[in-house]
Design an enzyme around this catalytic site. Structure first.
Site, short mmCIF file in Angstrom:
data_model
loop_
_atom_site.label_atom_id
_atom_site.label_comp_id
_atom_site.label_asym_id
_atom_site.label_seq_id
_atom_site.Cartn_x
_atom_site.Cartn_y
_atom_site.Cartn_z
N ASP A 24 27.90 13.37 -1.75
CA ASP A 24 29.50 13.30 -2.10
C ASP A 24 30.19 13.02 -0.76
O ASP A 24 29.78 13.79 0.36
CB ASP A 24 29.78 14.31 -2.89
CG ASP A 24 31.28 14.07 -3.54
OD1 ASP A 24 31.72 12.76 -3.53
OD2 ASP A 24 31.73 15.15 -3.87
N HIS A 41 31.13 4.34 2.24
CA HIS A 41 29.82 3.78 1.00
C HIS A 41 28.87 3.44 2.11
O HIS A 41 27.50 3.46 1.95
CB HIS A 41 30.19 3.10 -0.06
CG HIS A 41 31.22 3.97 -1.00
ND1 HIS A 41 30.98 5.35 -1.33
CD2 HIS A 41 32.23 3.54 -1.58
CE1 HIS A 41 31.76 5.49 -2.36
NE2 HIS A 41 32.68 4.67 -2.48
N LEU A 135 6.25 10.24 -0.89
CA LEU A 135 7.29 10.90 -1.34
C LEU A 135 8.07 10.21 -2.46
O LEU A 135 7.76 8.96 -2.59
CB LEU A 135 8.58 10.74 -0.24
CG LEU A 135 10.08 11.01 -0.57
CD1 LEU A 135 10.31 12.51 -0.98
CD2 LEU A 135 11.06 10.52 0.23
C1 IPE Z 1 29.54 12.82 -8.04
O1 IPE Z 1 30.14 12.52 -7.22
C2 IPE Z 1 28.53 11.43 -8.22
C3 IPE Z 1 27.63 10.98 -7.27
C4 IPE Z 1 27.69 11.57 -5.88
C5 IPE Z 1 27.12 9.85 -7.39
P1 IPE Z 1 31.90 12.43 -7.61
O2 IPE Z 1 32.58 12.07 -6.30
O3 IPE Z 1 31.87 11.17 -8.53
O4 IPE Z 1 32.17 13.49 -8.49
P2 IPE Z 1 33.61 14.40 -8.53
O5 IPE Z 1 34.62 13.10 -9.17
O6 IPE Z 1 34.20 14.82 -7.60
O7 IPE Z 1 33.24 15.23 -9.79
C1 IPE Z 2 30.02 9.71 -3.16
O1 IPE Z 2 31.11 9.61 -2.39
C2 IPE Z 2 29.80 8.22 -3.62
C3 IPE Z 2 29.94 8.10 -5.02
C4 IPE Z 2 30.52 8.79 -5.70
C5 IPE Z 2 29.59 6.79 -5.49
P1 IPE Z 2 32.75 9.60 -3.00
O2 IPE Z 2 33.19 8.06 -3.08
O3 IPE Z 2 32.89 10.50 -4.27
O4 IPE Z 2 33.77 10.29 -1.78
P2 IPE Z 2 34.99 11.24 -1.98
O5 IPE Z 2 34.47 12.41 -2.90
O6 IPE Z 2 35.97 10.52 -2.64
O7 IPE Z 2 35.31 11.38 -0.50
MG MG Z 3 33.30 12.36 -4.39
#
Ligand code: IPE
Ligand code: IPE
Ligand code: MG
Length: 243
Positions: A24, A41, A135
Site C-alpha cells: 500500500d 504504481h 520461492l
Molecule cells: C489494499 O489497499 C489493496 C491492495 C494493496 C491491493 P487499498 O489502498 O485498496 O485499501 P484501503 O482502501 O486503504 O482499505
Molecule cells: C497500493 O497503493 C496499490 C493498490 C491498491 C492497487 P494505493 O494506490 O492504494 O496507494 P495509496 O494508498 O492511495 O497511497
Molecule cells: Mg491504498
C-alpha cells in the site's frame, strides 16, 4: 546496491513459512513527489522485483502479494486501466528472469473479469514456473477475502458435500491457498492499520507488522526488520505459555 550487498542479515531463529504483503501507499508516494498516482504504481512494480529477490535471499518460502483487490474496481477507470497495463508489462518483462531464479508464480483471485490477453499472460506465467521451488509467489490480483470464502462455499455445495462433513479443513481445501500453510506474518506498508479484505481465513492467527514506508520505499532492510520482529513474537494460539 553495493552498500546493500555488503549489509549482513544474520539468520533468524524463527522464520515465517508464509508471508503476506499488503503493498500500500503507491499513490501517496507519487503525490508526495508531485507526480501522478500511476507513477507510484510504476515505482511499486519496480520495487516488487527487488522484494522478490530479497525474499529469496532472506529465505522466505511463500510470499503472497496483494496487488489489486475486488474493491479496487471502484477507482477511476484510467487508474484501473493503468494497473492492468502495468501487470501485463511486468509479466512480459520479468517472468523469464523470475523463472531463472526459481520463483514459482501463482495467482490468487478471480480471473474471469480480466481481459483475455491478461488472463492468458497470467496463465502462461503460472504454467511456465509451476515446477520451481525456491520461492512460491502468489499474486493476489482481483482478490477479495470475502469473495474467496463465498466461492469456496459455492464449490462445497456444488460438490454435494453433506453439511455435517463441512469441517474447517474442508473449507480450507476449497480456498485458493488449498495446498499452502496459513499466513504466519502479514506486512502492510504505508502505516495503515487495516486488513482491507486480505486473506481473512488464512490470517486468523497471523502476526502483523505495519511498516510506515510507502510500498515503493519498502526495501530488504525493512523486510528483514519485519522478520526480526516476527521472530520475537510470542504466538499462543489462544493457549497458555508453558509454565
Ligand atoms: C489494499 O489497499 C489493496 C491492495 C494493496 C491491493 P487499498 O489502498 O485498496 O485499501 P484501503 O482502501 O486503504 O482499505
Ligand atoms: C497500493 O497503493 C496499490 C493498490 C491498491 C492497487 P494505493 O494506490 O492504494 O496507494 P495509496 O494508498 O492511495 O497511497
Ligand atoms: Mg491504498
Amino acid at each position: 546496491m553495493d552498500q546493500e550487498r555488503q549489509r549482513h542479515y544474520p539468520p533468524l531463529p524463527v522464520m515465517p513459512k508464509h508471508v503476506g504483503i499488503i503493498m500500500d501507499g503507491n499513490g501517496r508516494w507519487a503525490l508526495q513527489r508531485g507526480r501522478r498516482r500511476l507513477a507510484g504504481h510504476r515505482a511499486g512494480v519496480e520495487n516488487l522485483r527487488h522484494v522478490l529477490s530479497a525474499a529469496v535471499e532472506l529465505g522466505v518460502p511463500i510470499l503472497t502479494l496483494y496487488a489489486f483487490s475486488t474493491e479496487n474496481w471502484s477507482r477511476p477507470e484510467a487508474e484501473i486501466r493503468g494497473l492492468m497495463r502495468l501487470l501485463s508489462e511486468a509479466l512480459e518483462k520479468e517472468v523469464d528472469e523470475l523463472h531463472r531464479n526459481g520463483v514459482q508464480l501463482r495467482h490468487v483471485g478471480e480471473l474471469s473479469p480480466l481481459s483475455d490477453i491478461l488472463k492468458e499472460k497470467i496463465q502462461a506465467a503460472v504454467a511456465l514456473t509451476r515446477h520451481n521451488s525456491r520461492l512460491i509467489a502468489n499474486i493476489a490480483f482481483n482478490y477479495g477475502g470475502r469473495q474467496e470464502i463465498t466461492t469456496a462455499i459455492r464449490s462445497i455445495i456444488r460438490a454435494g458435500i453433506p453439511a455435517a462433513e463441512v469441517t474447517e479443513d474442508v473449507v480450507a481445501e476449497h480456498l485458493y491457498t488449498a495446498d499452502m500453510p496459513d499466513l504466519d506474518l502479514v506486512i502492510r506498508t504505508s502505516g495503515e492499520y487495516r486488513i482491507s479484505n486480505f486473506m481473512l481465513w488464512q490470517s486468523a492467527y497471523a502476526e502483523y507488522y505495519i511498516s510506515p514506508l510507502y510500498w515503493p520505499d519498502f526495501d530488504k532492510d525493512e523486510f528483514y526488520r519485519a522478520l526480526q520482529c516476527f521472530a520475537q513474537r510470542d504466538r499462543r494460539y489462544g493457549g497458555l505459555k508453558d509454565a
